[in-house]
Design a protein around this motif. Structure first.
Motif, short mmCIF file in Angstrom:
data_model
loop_
_atom_site.label_atom_id
_atom_site.label_comp_id
_atom_site.label_asym_id
_atom_site.label_seq_id
_atom_site.Cartn_x
_atom_site.Cartn_y
_atom_site.Cartn_z
N LEU A 135 0.81 -1.22 0.00
CA LEU A 135 0.00 0.00 0.00
C LEU A 135 0.84 1.27 0.00
O LEU A 135 0.47 2.26 -0.62
N SER A 136 1.99 1.26 0.67
CA SER A 136 2.75 2.51 0.86
C SER A 136 3.23 3.14 -0.45
O SER A 136 3.09 4.35 -0.64
N PRO A 137 3.80 2.38 -1.42
CA PRO A 137 4.25 3.06 -2.65
C PRO A 137 3.18 3.24 -3.70
O PRO A 137 3.47 3.69 -4.80
N SER A 138 1.94 2.88 -3.40
CA SER A 138 0.89 2.94 -4.42
C SER A 138 0.36 4.35 -4.65
O SER A 138 -0.22 4.64 -5.69
N GLY A 139 0.51 5.23 -3.66
CA GLY A 139 -0.03 6.58 -3.78
C GLY A 139 -1.46 6.71 -3.29
O GLY A 139 -2.04 7.79 -3.37
N LEU A 140 -2.03 5.63 -2.76
CA LEU A 140 -3.40 5.69 -2.25
C LEU A 140 -3.46 6.33 -0.87
O LEU A 140 -4.51 6.78 -0.45
N VAL A 141 -2.36 6.33 -0.15
CA VAL A 141 -2.29 6.95 1.17
C VAL A 141 -1.26 8.08 1.11
O VAL A 141 -0.29 7.99 0.37
N PRO A 142 -1.47 9.15 1.85
CA PRO A 142 -0.52 10.27 1.80
C PRO A 142 0.83 9.87 2.40
O PRO A 142 0.91 9.27 3.46
N ASN A 143 1.89 10.22 1.69
CA ASN A 143 3.26 10.00 2.14
C ASN A 143 3.92 11.36 2.30
O ASN A 143 4.26 12.02 1.32
N TYR A 144 4.06 11.78 3.55
CA TYR A 144 4.55 13.13 3.81
C TYR A 144 6.03 13.28 3.49
O TYR A 144 6.53 14.41 3.39
N LEU A 145 6.75 12.18 3.32
CA LEU A 145 8.16 12.29 2.94
C LEU A 145 8.32 12.81 1.52
O LEU A 145 9.38 13.31 1.16
N GLN A 146 7.28 12.67 0.69
CA GLN A 146 7.36 13.11 -0.69
C GLN A 146 6.88 14.54 -0.90
O GLN A 146 6.80 15.01 -2.04
N LYS A 147 6.50 15.23 0.16
CA LYS A 147 6.04 16.60 0.01
C LYS A 147 7.18 17.52 -0.41
O LYS A 147 8.34 17.30 -0.08
N LYS A 148 6.82 18.56 -1.14
CA LYS A 148 7.85 19.49 -1.62
C LYS A 148 8.50 20.25 -0.48
O LYS A 148 9.69 20.57 -0.54
N ASP A 149 7.73 20.58 0.56
CA ASP A 149 8.26 21.34 1.68
C ASP A 149 8.63 20.46 2.85
O ASP A 149 8.70 20.94 3.99
N TYR A 150 8.87 19.16 2.61
CA TYR A 150 9.24 18.28 3.71
C TYR A 150 10.64 18.63 4.21
O TYR A 150 11.58 18.81 3.43
N GLY A 151 10.78 18.70 5.50
CA GLY A 151 12.07 19.03 6.10
C GLY A 151 12.36 20.52 6.17
O GLY A 151 13.43 20.90 6.67
#
Length: 256
Positions: A135-151
């Motif tokens: 499920l994690s790499p599918s894009g069906l759930v939000p992954n905050y590590l991939q946000k543009k302003d992460y970190g």
């Protein structure tokens, strides 16, 4: 009429040669010849006039055109360090006489009881036949590590820090201006420590008296005294916390 026989044909006639017109020559001929002679470069299109021959030792050898490989190195598996030791051969003698008093059944039971259950991997089904995928790499759930302003620091925190710095700067300017005008003065460190020690001593005295009160406040004077001592201890605690929080303390001067 020419093919007919005639006595006039016996008379020799003068042969007339047709005159050719003069050959065409460009008016730029002389200029082109001079440019060609001045800019002429030897062996421009046909190569050098004399090519040196290769030496008899520089003949094409077998496998000379193949790419050269790197030096061979010993191959090792990535998990070689984590592998279990090899099985002993038939020529190796096992160690005899080793005994252990460990209760493996009890130890395994305790380890399984105290072990943290493994969290199952989240999966999703996308076909009628039940094909599952992670499920994690599918894009069906939000992954905050991939946000543009992460970190990155949020904008409101940056603005808050700038406001605090600006307020601190204004406070320092106000203190410096007040010190120049003589409106405030700084308490010495020794005096601050004495005030703090006195407040703590007063709190201990009031607390000692508070502990000597009766458990049941059944009369109005007992109840009023208890409330007064609690309020006094609370005020002393606030004063102690205020002085401990600030290392530098300023007080206003009272001009007559």
């Amino acid at each position: 009429m020419e093919h007919e026989e005639s006595i006039y044909n016996l008379i020799a006639r003068e042969r007339i040669v047709a005159q050719k017109p003069p050959r065409y020559q460009s008016k730029f001929r002389t200029m082109a010849e001079s440019e060609y002679k001045t800019r002429k470069q030897g062996a421009k299109t046909m190569g050098p006039a004399a090519v040196p021959l290769n030496s008899t030792r520089d003949f094409l050898k077998k496998r000379s055109g193949e790419p050269k490989l790197a030096d061979p190195t010993s191959f090792k598996y990535p998990d070689e360090a984590a592998r279990r030791p090899a099985v002993p051969t038939r020529k190796e003698q096992p160690m005899m006489g080793l005994q252990s008093k460990k209760d493996f059944i009890k130890t395994n039971a305790v380890e399984n009881i105290n072990a943290v259950p493994k969290k199952p991997t989240e999966r999703y089904v996308d076909t009628v036949m039940g094909a599952t995928h992670t499920l994690s790499p599918s894009g069906l759930v939000p992954n905050y590590l991939q946000k543009k302003d992460y970190g990155k620091t949020p904008g409101y925190l940056t603005r808050r820090k700038e406001e605090m710095d600006e307020a601190q700067k204004r406070y320092e300017e106000y203190v410096e201006e007040s010190k120049r005008e003589g409106a405030i003065k700084q308490i010495p460190q020794e005096e601050r420590d004495e005030i703090l020690a006195g407040l703590k001593k007063n709190w201990e005295e009031v607390h000692h008296q508070y502990q000597g009160l009766s458990v049941v406040a059944d009369t109005a004077p007992k109840k009023a005294r208890k409330e007064r001592m609690e309020a006094e201890m609370k005020q002393l605690e606030k004063d102690i916390e205020l002085i401990e929080k600030h290392r530098i303390i300023y007080i206003a001067r009272h001009h007559p």
